[in-house]
Design a protein around this motif. Structure first.
Motif, PDB file in Angstrom:
ATOM      1  N   ALA A 100      45.212  -4.949 -94.205  1.00 38.39           N
ATOM      2  CA  ALA A 100      45.166  -4.510 -93.006  1.00 38.39           C
ATOM      3  C   ALA A 100      43.956  -5.329 -92.442  1.00 38.39           C
ATOM      4  N   ARG A 101      42.972  -5.795 -93.127  1.00 39.28           N
ATOM      5  CA  ARG A 101      41.936  -6.364 -92.510  1.00 39.28           C
ATOM      6  C   ARG A 101      41.930  -7.553 -92.747  1.00 39.28           C
ATOM      7  N   GLY A 102      42.468  -8.293 -93.698  1.00 41.87           N
ATOM      8  CA  GLY A 102      42.523  -9.850 -94.129  1.00 41.87           C
ATOM      9  C   GLY A 102      41.231 -10.044 -94.803  1.00 41.87           C
ATOM     10  N   ARG A 103      41.137  -8.894 -95.295  1.00 41.69           N
ATOM     11  CA  ARG A 103      39.566  -9.107 -96.369  1.00 41.69           C
ATOM     12  C   ARG A 103      39.983  -9.771 -97.617  1.00 41.69           C
ATOM     13  N   VAL A 104      39.512 -10.968 -97.562  1.00 42.19           N
ATOM     14  CA  VAL A 104      39.622 -11.609 -99.010  1.00 42.19           C
ATOM     15  C   VAL A 104      38.167 -12.152 -99.606  1.00 42.19           C
ATOM     16  N   PRO A 105      38.134 -12.469-100.828  1.00 40.41           N
ATOM     17  CA  PRO A 105      36.819 -12.907-101.319  1.00 40.41           C
ATOM     18  C   PRO A 105      36.319 -14.227-100.618  1.00 40.41           C
ATOM     19  N   GLN A 106      35.118 -14.205-100.282  1.00 46.51           N
ATOM     20  CA  GLN A 106      34.440 -15.590 -99.814  1.00 46.51           C
ATOM     21  C   GLN A 106      33.276 -15.835-100.561  1.00 46.51           C
ATOM     22  N   PRO A 107      33.076 -17.124-101.042  1.00 44.36           N
ATOM     23  CA  PRO A 107      32.112 -17.497-101.862  1.00 44.36           C
ATOM     24  C   PRO A 107      30.775 -17.648-101.167  1.00 44.36           C
ATOM     25  N   PHE A 108      29.542 -17.885-101.866  1.00 41.96           N
ATOM     26  CA  PHE A 108      28.434 -17.898-101.044  1.00 41.96           C
ATOM     27  C   PHE A 108      28.594 -19.398-100.408  1.00 41.96           C
ATOM     28  N   ARG A 109      27.977 -18.935 -99.015  1.00 44.96           N
ATOM     29  CA  ARG A 109      27.792 -20.061 -98.023  1.00 44.96           C
ATOM     30  C   ARG A 109      26.452 -20.100 -97.311  1.00 44.96           C
ATOM     31  N   VAL A 110      25.932 -21.185 -97.152  1.00 47.31           N
ATOM     32  CA  VAL A 110      24.979 -21.336 -96.299  1.00 47.31           C
ATOM     33  C   VAL A 110      25.406 -21.984 -94.952  1.00 47.31           C
ATOM     34  N   LEU A 111      25.203 -21.368 -93.791  1.00 48.73           N
ATOM     35  CA  LEU A 111      25.498 -21.857 -92.296  1.00 48.73           C
ATOM     36  C   LEU A 111      24.153 -22.263 -91.569  1.00 48.73           C
ATOM     37  N   VAL A 112      24.037 -23.458 -91.520  1.00 48.99           N
ATOM     38  CA  VAL A 112      22.997 -24.190 -90.756  1.00 48.99           C
ATOM     39  C   VAL A 112      23.368 -24.596 -89.208  1.00 48.99           C
ATOM     40  N   ASN A 113      22.995 -24.022 -88.488  1.00 53.72           N
ATOM     41  CA  ASN A 113      23.278 -24.419 -86.886  1.00 53.72           C
ATOM     42  C   ASN A 113      24.855 -24.285 -86.776  1.00 53.72           C
ATOM     43  N   PRO A 114      25.276 -23.064 -87.018  1.00 57.84           N
ATOM     44  CA  PRO A 114      26.606 -22.863 -86.869  1.00 57.84           C
ATOM     45  C   PRO A 114      27.152 -22.506 -85.318  1.00 57.84           C
ATOM     46  N   VAL A 140      34.577  -2.995 -82.961  1.00 56.97           N
ATOM     47  CA  VAL A 140      34.501  -4.434 -82.420  1.00 56.97           C
ATOM     48  C   VAL A 140      35.848  -5.241 -82.136  1.00 56.97           C
ATOM     49  N   ALA A 141      36.337  -5.487 -81.204  1.00 54.54           N
ATOM     50  CA  ALA A 141      37.569  -6.281 -80.910  1.00 54.54           C
ATOM     51  C   ALA A 141      36.953  -7.848 -81.154  1.00 54.54           C
ATOM     52  N   ARG A 142      37.410  -8.729 -82.096  1.00 53.03           N
ATOM     53  CA  ARG A 142      36.918  -9.942 -82.285  1.00 53.03           C
ATOM     54  C   ARG A 142      38.182 -10.865 -82.241  1.00 53.03           C
ATOM     55  N   HIS A 143      37.925 -12.210 -82.299  1.00 54.35           N
ATOM     56  CA  HIS A 143      38.714 -13.311 -82.383  1.00 54.35           C
ATOM     57  C   HIS A 143      39.426 -13.206 -83.914  1.00 54.35           C
ATOM     58  N   ALA A 144      40.906 -13.118 -83.931  1.00 55.77           N
ATOM     59  CA  ALA A 144      41.407 -13.077 -85.196  1.00 55.77           C
ATOM     60  C   ALA A 144      41.047 -14.463 -86.287  1.00 55.77           C
ATOM     61  N   GLU A 145      40.950 -15.442 -85.500  1.00 59.22           N
ATOM     62  CA  GLU A 145      40.819 -16.771 -86.212  1.00 59.22           C
ATOM     63  C   GLU A 145      39.728 -17.475 -85.454  1.00 59.22           C
ATOM     64  N   VAL A 146      38.776 -18.094 -85.983  1.00 61.54           N
ATOM     65  CA  VAL A 146      37.972 -18.802 -85.325  1.00 61.54           C
ATOM     66  C   VAL A 146      37.803 -20.200 -85.997  1.00 61.54           C
ATOM     67  N   ALA A 157      28.531 -31.628 -93.240  1.00 64.61           N
ATOM     68  CA  ALA A 157      29.385 -31.021 -92.065  1.00 64.61           C
ATOM     69  C   ALA A 157      30.201 -30.072 -92.402  1.00 64.61           C
ATOM     70  N   VAL A 158      30.310 -29.056 -91.816  1.00 69.79           N
ATOM     71  CA  VAL A 158      31.098 -27.920 -91.976  1.00 69.79           C
ATOM     72  C   VAL A 158      32.281 -27.845 -90.868  1.00 69.79           C
ATOM     73  N   ASP A 159      33.610 -27.875 -90.923  1.00 73.60           N
ATOM     74  CA  ASP A 159      34.441 -27.924 -89.782  1.00 73.60           C
ATOM     75  C   ASP A 159      35.493 -27.208 -90.276  1.00 73.60           C
ATOM     76  N   GLU A 160      35.786 -25.740 -90.343  1.00 73.37           N
ATOM     77  CA  GLU A 160      36.749 -25.098 -90.989  1.00 73.37           C
ATOM     78  C   GLU A 160      37.305 -23.920 -89.917  1.00 73.37           C
ATOM     79  N   VAL A 161      38.505 -23.542 -90.226  1.00 70.43           N
ATOM     80  CA  VAL A 161      39.118 -22.302 -89.589  1.00 70.43           C
ATOM     81  C   VAL A 161      39.082 -21.147 -90.467  1.00 70.43           C
ATOM     82  N   PHE A 162      38.574 -20.030 -90.018  1.00 68.01           N
ATOM     83  CA  PHE A 162      38.366 -18.833 -90.720  1.00 68.01           C
ATOM     84  C   PHE A 162      39.302 -17.649 -89.972  1.00 68.01           C
ATOM     85  N   ALA A 163      40.137 -16.866 -90.960  1.00 60.64           N
ATOM     86  CA  ALA A 163      40.906 -15.793 -90.413  1.00 60.64           C
ATOM     87  C   ALA A 163      40.681 -14.651 -91.115  1.00 60.64           C
ATOM     88  N   GLY A 164      40.927 -13.372 -90.386  1.00 59.58           N
ATOM     89  CA  GLY A 164      40.881 -12.083 -91.021  1.00 59.58           C
ATOM     90  C   GLY A 164      39.317 -11.735 -91.067  1.00 59.58           C
TER      91      GLY A 164
END
Length: 222
Positions: A100-114, A140-146, A157-164
């Motif tokens: 329902a939520r598209g909740r899948v595991p995410q590894p540890f990430r550091v986001l600098v100047n995202p 909260v209504a948010r973008h389904a993908e960013v 550099a990180v340039d990636e599409v995230f969903a769910g």
């Protein structure tokens, strides 16, 4: 009404503020809503904190996120106005919630100047909480993908599409760095205590809550 005055931590250079926080050891104190640091745009990271100290700060953010526990933490949430956040989500949820939520595991990430931008027109609306607004959740209504653009802790550099759900985490934590709390984007009629959430609104989607509390769901969750 008196003239607004900055708190002492406002006037401490970022490196000194980080060094001061790390002297205590263990999880860092989490700043609650009402502190001005949560309402200011964080300063882009550009070497203000030396590499060794920055590495220690990132590890402290990770430790604090785990201890809370949470799936993300932004530097302003520990009183440091630096454009850095960490995310990690083991996603220990039932299959029904995962789907329902598209909740899948995410590894540890550091986001600098995202920064992020929508990837497509889809919206998703779910209950969301925040470590800096303890005891409450709201829809909260948010973008389904960013599309996320950032750097990692090594400057890559990180340039990636995230969903769910990962897209929701990215938006929530990046918003913190812009001085935005999830409540600024929330449907306030949905605001519920953690006790009410546990008793009434633990379903995979907020459809039942929307009907009972009288608010609209603008995304696919409607």
């Amino acid at each position: 009404m008196g003239t607004a005055m900055g708190t002492p931590s406002d006037r401490v250079p970022l490196a000194e503020r980080v060094e001061e926080l790390l002297t205590v050891g263990g999880p860092l104190p989490i700043v609650a809503a009402g502190d001005p640091v949560l309402r200011r745009a964080a300063e882009p990271y550009d070497g203000q904190v030396a590499p060794a100290l920055f590495e220690r700060f990132v590890e402290a953010l990770r430790l604090t996120m785990h201890a809370a526990p949470g799936v993300g933490l932004a530097a302003p949430q520990v009183g440091v106005g630096l454009r850095v956040a960490v995310i990690e989500d083991p996603a220990p949820v039932p299959d029904e919630v995962r789907v329902a939520r598209g909740r899948v595991p995410q590894p540890f990430r550091v986001l600098v100047n995202p920064s992020y931008e929508p990837a497509g027109a889809g919206r998703a609306a779910f209950f969301e909480g925040c470590l800096s607004v303890p005891g409450w959740q709201a829809v909260v209504a948010r973008h389904a993908e960013v599309r996320l653009r950032a750097h990692d802790e090594h400057g890559r550099a990180v340039d990636e599409v995230f969903a769910g759900w990962p897209a929701r985490i990215v938006q929530h934590e990046t918003d913190h760095l812009d001085g935005t709390l999830y409540l600024d984007r929330a449907e306030l009629r949905s605001l519920a205590s953690n006790a009410a959430m546990a008793e009434l609104w633990s379903q995979p989607t907020p459809r039942r809550a929307a009907s009972a509390l009288g608010f609209e769901l603008p995304g696919p969750a409607a």
